[in-house]
Motif scaffolding. Structure first.
Motif, short mmCIF file in Angstrom:
data_model
loop_
_atom_site.label_atom_id
_atom_site.label_comp_id
_atom_site.label_asym_id
_atom_site.label_seq_id
_atom_site.Cartn_x
_atom_site.Cartn_y
_atom_site.Cartn_z
N LEU A 148 0.81 -1.33 0.02
CA LEU A 148 0.04 0.00 -0.05
C LEU A 148 0.87 1.23 0.02
CD1 LEU A 148 -2.69 -1.03 2.63
CD2 LEU A 148 -2.96 -1.02 0.08
N LEU A 149 1.98 1.04 0.80
CA LEU A 149 3.02 2.32 0.61
C LEU A 149 3.58 2.47 -0.76
CD1 LEU A 149 4.70 1.91 4.24
CD2 LEU A 149 3.03 3.81 3.66
N THR A 150 3.60 1.37 -1.47
CA THR A 150 4.18 1.40 -2.68
C THR A 150 3.27 2.21 -3.98
OG1 THR A 150 5.56 -0.45 -2.50
CG2 THR A 150 4.91 0.21 -4.72
N VAL A 151 1.78 1.80 -3.40
CA VAL A 151 0.74 2.30 -4.34
C VAL A 151 0.56 4.05 -4.00
CG1 VAL A 151 -1.76 2.70 -4.65
CG2 VAL A 151 -0.67 0.53 -4.39
N LEU A 152 0.82 4.60 -2.71
CA LEU A 152 0.48 5.66 -2.23
C LEU A 152 2.06 6.60 -2.62
CD1 LEU A 152 -0.58 5.71 1.43
CD2 LEU A 152 -1.83 6.14 -0.65
N TRP A 153 3.09 6.03 -2.84
CA TRP A 153 4.19 6.58 -3.35
C TRP A 153 3.81 7.06 -4.73
CZ3 TRP A 153 7.63 9.72 -1.09
CH2 TRP A 153 8.74 10.06 -2.01
N TYR A 154 3.51 6.15 -5.50
CA TYR A 154 2.88 6.42 -6.75
C TYR A 154 2.21 7.53 -6.69
CZ TYR A 154 0.42 5.81 -11.29
OH TYR A 154 -0.12 5.93 -12.41
N ARG A 204 -4.77 12.05 1.48
CA ARG A 204 -5.90 11.76 2.28
C ARG A 204 -5.62 10.32 2.58
NH1 ARG A 204 -8.90 15.46 3.10
NH2 ARG A 204 -9.07 17.54 1.78
N MET A 205 -5.09 9.22 1.75
CA MET A 205 -5.02 7.79 2.05
C MET A 205 -4.09 7.51 3.01
SD MET A 205 -7.24 6.27 0.12
CE MET A 205 -8.12 7.44 0.20
N PHE A 206 -3.11 8.55 3.30
CA PHE A 206 -2.23 8.25 4.31
C PHE A 206 -2.74 8.10 5.73
CE2 PHE A 206 1.33 9.51 1.34
CZ PHE A 206 2.02 8.37 1.73
N GLU A 207 -3.95 9.03 5.85
CA GLU A 207 -4.52 9.07 7.03
C GLU A 207 -5.16 7.73 7.40
OE1 GLU A 207 -8.63 11.12 9.19
OE2 GLU A 207 -7.95 11.60 7.05
N LEU A 208 -5.67 6.88 6.30
CA LEU A 208 -6.15 5.73 6.81
C LEU A 208 -5.19 4.65 7.07
CD1 LEU A 208 -8.92 5.37 3.73
CD2 LEU A 208 -9.26 6.02 6.20
N LEU A 209 -4.14 4.86 6.48
CA LEU A 209 -2.91 3.79 6.72
C LEU A 209 -1.97 3.93 7.67
CD1 LEU A 209 -1.52 1.43 5.01
CD2 LEU A 209 0.03 3.00 3.95
N VAL A 210 -1.91 5.16 8.55
CA VAL A 210 -1.04 5.38 9.63
C VAL A 210 -1.51 4.64 10.88
CG1 VAL A 210 -0.47 7.29 11.33
CG2 VAL A 210 -0.42 7.68 8.99
N ASN A 228 3.43 0.36 11.54
CA ASN A 228 4.29 0.07 12.84
C ASN A 228 5.16 1.57 12.69
OD1 ASN A 228 6.96 -0.41 11.35
ND2 ASN A 228 5.94 -2.20 10.85
N GLU A 229 5.58 1.97 13.71
CA GLU A 229 6.23 3.51 13.63
C GLU A 229 7.50 3.42 12.92
OE1 GLU A 229 7.12 4.66 17.60
OE2 GLU A 229 5.10 4.49 18.16
N THR A 230 8.37 2.33 12.63
CA THR A 230 9.62 2.18 11.87
C THR A 230 8.86 2.77 10.47
OG1 THR A 230 10.27 0.67 13.13
CG2 THR A 230 11.25 0.79 11.06
N LEU A 231 7.93 1.86 9.87
CA LEU A 231 7.44 2.31 8.34
C LEU A 231 6.97 3.83 8.37
CD1 LEU A 231 5.48 -0.75 7.19
CD2 LEU A 231 7.72 0.16 6.36
N VAL A 232 6.36 4.19 9.63
CA VAL A 232 5.83 5.69 9.51
C VAL A 232 7.19 6.75 9.72
CG1 VAL A 232 4.67 7.38 11.13
CG2 VAL A 232 3.93 5.18 11.06
N ALA A 233 8.09 6.43 10.28
CA ALA A 233 9.27 7.03 10.12
C ALA A 233 9.98 7.19 8.90
CB ALA A 233 10.34 6.86 11.46
N GLN A 234 10.01 6.03 8.15
CA GLN A 234 10.94 5.82 7.00
C GLN A 234 10.16 6.00 5.87
OE1 GLN A 234 12.41 1.85 7.33
NE2 GLN A 234 13.61 2.32 8.94
N ARG A 235 8.66 5.70 5.75
CA ARG A 235 7.89 5.93 4.61
C ARG A 235 6.84 7.02 4.58
NH1 ARG A 235 8.29 0.93 1.53
NH2 ARG A 235 7.30 2.17 0.18
#
Length: 1181
Positions: free
Chosen positions: A930-936, A951-957, A961-968
Motif C-alpha cells: 500500500l505504501l508503494t501505491v501511495l508513493w506512486y 488523504r489515503m495516508f490518514e487511513l494507513l497510519v 508500525n512506527e518504523t514504517l511511519v518514520a521511514q516511509r
C-alpha cells in the motif's frame, strides 16, 4: 415334574393361580415329622349346598390327639348321602370345642364375606377374655379345653389375629414349630381348594351350557359349530399376546378397547383353572396336531391318573347331567352362578390372607432355627418316576424361583412349572438328567440322635436374616443367566440411591447389561429411567459414558427396542429443569440416530430436536441440538424433509449464540449439503435459494440493510463452497479416469483454505487424499488444455453463479465495512477452493470486464459508476489477494494505482478506494504494498492524484508500525506539505494529526509539530480559510487522545488564537464555519483534564471568544457555551479555595482514598456495554 411350592417368594399370586390342575404332595409337618392323613375324596355339591369353604382345613388333625376332623366328617357325610346337610352352627360349635381356633377363625371370616354372620363365632372372637393366658403351665394331653380355654403366650388385650409369635422364644413345648406347620399347611390347602373349586365350576358350566349345542351340530356335520364364549375369550387372549410380543402395540390397544369386558393381563380371566395353551406361533408350528386336554395331564406330585379318582369325582359329573330334569338343570346353573360370584370374592380375600399368612410365617421363623439340610430328589422312584416317563419336560417360567435357596428344602424344592412341548421318551430322559444336575449339593448327615427341635434350636444361634428384602435376595443364589438378570433388576433400584454421585457412572455397565437382557418390559423401563436419572447434573465425561452405554444398548437390542424403550426416556427429560439433563437428551438423539428406524428418525426425533432448538434457553443445549440435527441429516433419506431441513438451517444460523452458529457451520451445513448432493439439489435448489434471499434482502434494504441477515446467508454460502467443489469434481468428464496410486504428488498444504471442521475437509468429502489428489491433477489439466465443454456443474458455476454474485456485490453499500469484509472473505475462499487456474481464467476476466478502468466508466456527477461501488474493494481484497506470488502482487498494485488515478481525475468519491485500503491495511503483509501505491500517488504529475494520496495516508497510519511511519510515511507527507498546490498541502493535515494521535517517538512528534506550526504561523496561510477549518477539525478529532503536553502547549493555545481571530472576521459565512468547527473542537476537549493555568490562560478565553461569535450567529449554541463557561469558572474557583485551605487532613485523605477505591471496584464490576456505561454519566433531563 416337580410340584410348585406355594411359599416361594419369587412366585406371584397370579403365577400360582395360573398353574392348571395342580395338587400338592402330602407333606410332613416340620414339627412332628409325620405325614398327615390323605386328603378327602373330591365331591360334587348339590344345587342347594353350602359354599365349600370347609376344605380349607380338611386334612388337619386335632393337636390334642382327640376327636376327628370335623371337615373330614362333613366330607364323608356329604359323600355318603347327598341330601344330608350339616348346620353351620353345629360345625362352629365343634370347631370351638376341639380348639380348632384358626379353622374357626377362617370359617368365621368366610361367612362374613358371604354375608352370613354366625352369632356364636362373632361373640367368641370379639371377646378378648377367650384368649387370655390362665397359667404358665401348658395344658395336659388329656385336658379338656372349653370354649374359653387358654391360648398360650397371648396378652390380655390381644386377639388371635394380632398375636406376635416372634416375641416368644422356644421353651420346649414346640409351640412355635407347630404354628409354622399349621400356617404352612393352611396356606397350601387354601390354594389347593381354590384350584379344585375352579376346576369343578368351570368344567361343570362348560359341559352344561354347551352340551345341547354340540348335540345339534354333531347331527348336522355340514354346519360349523359357532364359537363358544370360553373359546372366544381364549382366542382373544392369544391374539392380544401375539400382538404385544411382536410390537404391534397400537393394534393391541385397539383390540383391547374393542373387548373391554376381558382382562388381557391375566389368563385366569378367560376361565377358572383352564390351562393356558401355547402361543399362536407355537400352535401354527404344531400344525393341526391335537393338543392334550387338561384331563389327559397328571400332576407330578400326585402321580395318579385322573380316571382313578373316586366315583363321585367331578370328571364324572357331566355324565350324570343328561339324567337330570330341566328344572334341576336350571337350579344347578343358578347355583353355579352363585358360587362363581362367591369364588370371585373369595379369590380376593384369600389372596390377601395368603400374603398375611406368609408374613406371619416369616415372623415365626425368627424364633425357629433353620431345618437341617436335606437331599432334594426330584427324580426319585417314589414320587417322580411317573413324570419322567409319562410327562413332557418341564420349562422354567420367567421368575419361578430357580435359585439355590439356603433357607431350606421345603421352600426351594418345588419351583418348576410344566409346559407341554413334545412327547418323546428321549426328551423326557434329558429333562430328568438336567433337573438332577441342577439340584443342590448333598451333605453328610452326622450319626447323631439329636431331636429335630434341639437341632433347630442349636442352629438358631447362627445369626442369619431372611425375612427382609435384602435378606431374601442374599439367601438365594441364582443358578442361571435369566435368574441373574431378574435379581439385578430387583436389586439395582435399591443400590443406585446409596452410591456416591461422583461414582455412579461405575453402575452404568451393570444397569445397561441388565436392561438389555431382562425379560420384563416394566423392569427394563425402570432400569433405563434410572440410567437417565443416574446423575443429577452429569458433566461432559459422565454424559459421554452414558451415551456410550446407550449406543452399546442400541447395537445389542435393535431399532425396535431402541424406539420403544430409549426414546421415551429422552422424551420425558426434554423439558427437565437442569440444562445438563436436556443436553444429555440432545446428544442422545444424535448418538442413537444410526440405530433408529428410518421413519422415527425423520419424524419423531426430528420434531424433538426442532422443539428443543426453538424453545431451549441454554446455549450449550441448542449447540448439541444442532450437532444432533446434523447427524440426523446424515442418515435421513426422505426427500420430503428437505424443506424442513432448510428451515432448520436458517433458524439455527439466526441463533444469537456464537457457539450455536459455529456448530451449524461445523456439523449441520456439511451434513445437509451432503444430503442435497445425493438428491442433486445442491446447485439447483439450495444455493439458488440462499442467493435469492440475499437479493431480496438487498432490495428491501435500500434505506437500511440488515447486515446481520446478510451475514447469515453469506456465511451459509461460504460453508457450501467445499461441497460445491466436490460436486464439480465428482461430475467432471474425467471422474471415471481418476485412480489413486503412489506416483501422484501430495496435495500442497496451502491448496485449500483451512476447514472449519473435518466435515469441510475436501479429502474427507471426496473419500481420501489419494483420490482427491488424482482428481485435482485431472481438474487442472482439463481447465488448462481441454476446456469446460460438457461439464455441466462447472458451467453452472461459471455462467450462473459467478455473474449473480458479481451483480449482488455491485449493489452493496461500499461504506459498510462489514459487508465488504464478508464478501471479500467469501470470494477469497471461493477462489482458493476452485484453484489458481480457475481464478485466472474464469473469475478475474468477469470482474475485469465490468471494472473497465477508464474515466468514461465513472459518472462524476452522480457518483454511481462501477468504480465507486463495492465491486472494487471486493475484487481487490477477495480475488487479487488469493495468491501471493510476485505477479499477483504486481497485478494488485497496478489495479489500485489505476483506481486511484481514475477516481481522482474524474472527481469521483473515494469510498471504494478507502474501503480497499481499510480492508488491506488490516493485514500487515500488505502495508509495504500500500505504501508503494501511495508513493506512486505522491510523485504523480496530477495534483488531484497527489491530493488523493495524501488523504489515503490518514487511513494507513493507524495500522503501520512506527518504523514504517518514520521511514516511509512522514517523508512522503513532508514532501506533499511543500507541494505547489495548496489543496495538496491541506490534504496532509489529517494524516499529520493521526500521527500525533498514534505515534510515541518524540522525534517524529517534534517534526509533525513543526510542520503543523508552520501551517498556523506562516503568514502565507493567514487567509487560508480551508486550511484553518481542516486544522480545527483535526485538533478536535485528535486532541482528546493526543499526548497531554502536546494538547496543553500546542492545541489549546492555537485554538484560542483562531477563536480570537474569528471575532474580527468580516465574511459572515467564513466566520460561522470557523465558529461551528471551534464549537465541536471545544466540546470534545472539555472532557479532558486541563490544568488550571491552561484553563485560565487559553481554554476559558477561547470559549468566551467563541461565545461572542455565537451570540450573533447561533443563539442555540450560545446557551450551551454559557453553561460550559460557568462550569469551567466553578472548577477554577473550587481549585483556588482548596489551595487556600492548605493541605487536606490525613483522615480526610483516607476517606477520599476509600471512596475512590469503592468507586473503582464498582466500576470494575460493571458488565454493561460501552454505550450503556456512557449513559450512566448523562445528566437527567
Amino acid at each position: 415334574m416337580a410340584s410348585v411350592n406355594p411359599f416361594d417368594v419369587s412366585d406371584s399370586d397370579e403365577e400360582a393361580e395360573r398353574r392348571p390342575n395342580e395338587t400338592v404332595d402330602t407333606e410332613r409337618s416340620p414339627s412332628e415329622g409325620a405325614p398327615g392323613p390323605p386328603p378327602g375324596n373330591a365331591f360334587s355339591l348339590p344345587a342347594d349346598a353350602e359354599p365349600p369353604t370347609l376344605l380349607l382345613s380338611s386334612n388337619r388333625t386335632s393337636p390334642s390327639g382327640e376327636g376327628m376332623s370335623v371337615s373330614a366328617a362333613a366330607t364323608s357325610t356329604m359323600a355318603g348321602g347327598v341330601e344330608t346337610r350339616v348346620s353351620v352352627d353345629v360345625i362352629a360349635a365343634q370347631l370351638l370345642r376341639d380348639q380348632y381356633i384358626l379353622t374357626a377363625l377362617e370359617f368365621h371370616t368366610e361367612l362374613l364375606e358371604a354375608g352370613r354372620e354366625l352369632p356364636r363365632l362373632r361373640d367368641y372372637f370379639s371377646n378378648p377374655g377367650n384368649f387370655e393366658r390362665q397359667s404358665g403351665t401348658p395344658p395336659a394331653k388329656d385336658q379338656v379345653l372349653g370354649p374359653g380355654g387358654p391360648l398360650n403366650r397371648a396378652g390380655s388385650i390381644s386377639t388371635l389375629d394380632s398375636l406376635d409369635f416372634a416375641r416368644y422364644s422356644d421353651d420346649g413345648n414346640r409351640e412355635s414349630d407347630e404354628r409354622v406347620a399349621v400356617l404352612e399347611f393352611e396356606l397350601r390347602k387354601a390354594k389347593e381348594t381354590i384350584q379344585a373349586l375352579r376346576a369343578n365350576l368351570t368344567q361343570a358350566a362348560e359341559s352344561e351350557v354347551a352340551s345341547q349345542e354340540r348335540k345339534n351340530f354333531k347331527s348336522s356335520p355340514e354346519i360349523q359349530e359357532p364359537i363358544r364364549p370360553l373359546e372366544k375369550r381364549a382366542l382373544n387372549f392369544l391374539v392380544n399376546e401375539y400382538l404385544l410380543k411382536n410390537e404391534y402395540k397400537l393394534s393391541s390397544i385397539t383390540f383391547s378397547d374393542e373387548n373391554d369386558d376381558q382382562d388381557f393381563e391375566l389368563w385366569d380371566d378367560v376361565g377358572l383353572n383352564i390351562p393356558k395353551p401355547p402361543d399362536l406361533l407355537q400352535l401354527y408350528r404344531n400344525g393341526g396336531s391335537t393338543l392334550s386336554s387338561p384331563t389327559d395331564k397328571v400332576d407330578a406330585s400326585v402321580g395318579v391318573a385322573f380316571g382313578d379318582l373316586p366315583g363321585n369325582c367331578v370328571s364324572r359329573e357331566p355324565q350324570k347331567k343328561p339324567d337330570l330334569s330341566q328344572q334341576q338343570q336350571s337350579e344347578v346353573v343358578q347355583e353355579l352362578e352363585y358360587q362363581l360370584n362367591l369364588l370371585n370374592s373369595e379369590k380376593q380375600s384369600l389372596a390377601e390372607q395368603i400374603k398375611k399368612l406368609q408374613s406371619e410365617i416369616q415372623i415365626l421363623k425368627k424364633s425357629v432355627s433353620f431345618p437341617p439340610p436335606a437331599t432334594l430328589e426330584l427324580c426319585s422312584s417314589s414320587s417322580s418316576s411317573k413324570p419322567c416317563s409319562t410327562n413332557p419336560p418341564s420349562v422354567p417360567s420367567l421368575d419361578n424361583g430357580q435359585y439355590l435357596d439356603i433357607r431350606g428344602v421345603s421352600e426351594a424344592g418345588n419351583d418348576l412349572v410344566s409346559t407341554s412341548t413334545q412327547n418323546t421318551s428321549q426328551s423326557q430322559q434329558q429333562t430328568c438328567n438336567k433337573t438332577t444336575s441342577q439340584q443342590r449339593a448333598q451333605f453328610d448327615q452326622p450319626n447323631r440322635k439329636l431331636s429335630p427341635a434341639f437341632q433347630q434350636a442349636l442352629l438358631s444361634f447362627c445369626r442369619m436374616c431372611s425375612e427382609s428384602r435384602l435378606g431374601a435376595e442374599v439367601s438365594r443364589i441364582a443358578d442361571s443367566e435369566e435368574s441373574v438378570m431378574l435379581m439385578l433388576g430387583r436389586c439395582l433400584p435399591h443400590i443406585v440411591p446409596n452410591v456416591l454421585l461422583a461414582k455412579r457412572e461405575e453402575l452404568i455397565p451393570l444397569i445397561l447389561c441388565t436392561a438389555c437382557l431382562h425379560p420384563e418390559p416394566k423392569e427394563r423401563d425402570q432400569l433405563l429411567h434410572i440410567l437417565f436419572n443416574l446423575i443429577k447434573r452429569p458433566d461432559d465425561e459422565q454424559r459421554q459414558m452414558i451415551l456410550t452405554g446407550c449406543v452399546a444398548f442400541a447395537r445389542h437390542v435393535g431399532p425396535t427396542r431402541v424406539e420403544a424403550e430409549l426414546l421415551p426416556q429422552c422424551w420425558e427429560q426434554i423439558n427437565h429443569k437442569y440444562p445438563e439433563r436436556r443436553l444429555l437428551v440432545a446428544e442422545a438423539c444424535g448418538a442413537l440416530a444410526p440405530y433408529l428406524p428410518k421413519e422415527i428418525r425423520s419424524s419423531l426425533v426430528l420434531s424433538m430436536l426442532q422443539q428443543m432448538l426453538t424453545e431451549d434457553k441454554a446455549d450449550m443445549v441448542r449447540e448439541a441440538v444442532v450437532k444432533s440435527l446434523g447427524i440426523i441429516m446424515g442418515y435421513i433419506d426422505d426427500s420430503d424433509k428437505y424443506a424442513q431441513g432448510f428451515e432448520l438451517m436458517l433458524l439455527s444460523l439466526g441463533d444469537p449464540s456464537e457457539r450455536v452458529v459455529n456448530a451449524v457451520h461445523q456439523v449441520f451445513i456439511p451434513a445437509f449439503a451432503a444430503w442435497t448432493t445425493e438428491l442433486g439439489t445442491l446447485h439447483t435448489a439450495l444455493i439458488p435459494s440462499l442467493l435469492a434471499r440475499i437479493e431480496k434482502l438487498l432490495t428491501q434494504g435500500e434505506h437500511g440493510l440488515d447486515e446481520h441477515k446478510l451475514h447469515v446467508f453469506l456465511s451459509a454460502l461460504q460453508s457450501l463452497i467445499p461441497p460445491l467443489f466436490a460436486v464439480v469434481l465428482q461430475n467432471a468428464p474425467f471422474t471415471s479416469r481418476a485412480k489413486p496410486h503412489e506416483d501422484i504428488p501430495a496435495i500442497e498444504v496451502t491448496r485449500f483454505p483451512r476447514p472449519a471442521s473435518p466435515l469441510q475437509d475436501m479429502a474427507i468429502i471426496i473419500g481420501n487424499r489419494e483420490l482427491l489428489s488424482s482428481l485435482l491433477l485431472l481438474y487442472d489439466h482439463q481447465l488448462e488444455h481441454e476446456g469446460t465443454t460438457g461439464w455441466e456443474s462447472l458451467l453452472w458455476v461459471v455462467n450462473q453463479l459467478l455473474p449473480q454474485l458479481i451483480e449482488i456485490v455491485g449493489r452493496i453499500n461500499v461504506t459498510s465495512s462489514t459487508c465488504v469484509h464478508e464478501f471479500s472473505r467469501f470470494f477469497w475462499r471461493f477462489c482458493r477452493t476452485f484453484g489458481k487456474i480457475f481464478t485466472n481464467t474464469k473469475v478475474k476476466p468477469q470482474f475485469q470486464e465490468i471494472l473497465r478502468l477508464s474515466e468514461e466508466n465513472v459518472d462524476a456527477s452522480a457518483g454511481n459508476g462501477i468504480l465507486t461501488k463495492a465491486t472494487v474493494p471486493i475484487y481487490a481484497t477477495g480475488v487479487l489477494t488469493c495468491y501471493n506470488q510476485e505477479e499477483d502482487r504486481k497485478l494488485l498494485v497496478g489495479f489500485l494505482e489505476d483506481v486511484m488515478t481514475t477516481l481522482s481525475l474524474s472527481h469521483a468519491p473515494l469510498d471504494s478506494l478507502k474501503a480497499s485500503f481499510v480492508e488491506l491495511g488490516a493485514n500487515p503483509v500488505y502495508h509495504e504494498l500500500l505504501l508503494t501505491v501511495l508513493w506512486y500517488g505522491v510523485v504523480h504529475t496530477s495534483a488531484l492524484v497527489r491530493c488523493t494520496a495524501a488523504r489515503m495516508f490518514e487511513l494507513l497510519v493507524k495500522g503501520v508500525n512506527e518504523t514504517l511511519v518514520a521511514q516511509r510515511v512522514v517523508p512522503a507527507l513532508i514532501t506533499l506539505s511543500s507541494d505547489p498546490e495548496i489543496s495538496v498541502r491541506i490534504a496532509t493535515i489529517p494524516a499529520f494529526g493521526t500521527i500525533m494521535e498514534t505515534v510515541t517517538q518524540k522525534e517524529l512528534l517534534e517534526r509533525v509539530k513543526m510542520q503543523l506550526a508552520s501551517f498556523l504561523e506562516d503568514p502565507q496561510y493567514q487567509d487560508q480559510h480551508s486550511l484553518h477549518m481542516e486544522i480545527i477539525r483535526t485538533f478536535g478529532r485528535v486532541g482528546p487522545n493526543a499526548e497531554p503536553r502536546f494538547r496543553d502547549d500546542f492545541v489549546l493555545p492555537h485554538l484560542h488564537k483562531l477563536a480570537l481571530a474569528n471575532n474580527s472576521q468580516s465574511v459572515e459565512s467564513k466566520r460561522i464555519d470557523i465558529a461551528i468547527h471551534l464549537f465541536e473542537a471545544y466540546s470534545a476537549l472539555s472532557c479532558c483534564f486541563i490544568s488550571e493555568e491552561v484553563m485560565v490562560n487559553h481554554f476559558l478565553p477561547g470559549l468566551r471568544c467563541l461565545h461572542a461569535d455565537m451570540e450573533q450567529l447561533s443563539p442555540e449554541h450560545e446557551v450551551i457555551l454559557g453553561s460550559m463557561i460557568k462550569e469551567c469558572e466553578i472548577k477554577v474557583e473550587n481549585r483556588g479555595i482548596s489551595d487556600a485551605q492548605g493541605s487536606i487532613s490525613i483522615a480526610s485523605s483516607l476517606v477520599g482514598e476509600d471512596a475512590k477505591t469503592k468507586f473503582l471496584s464498582k466500576m470494575g464490576q460493571l458488565t454493561t456495554s460501552g454505550a450503556m456505561l456512557a449513559n450512566v454519566f448523562q445528566r437527567k433531563k
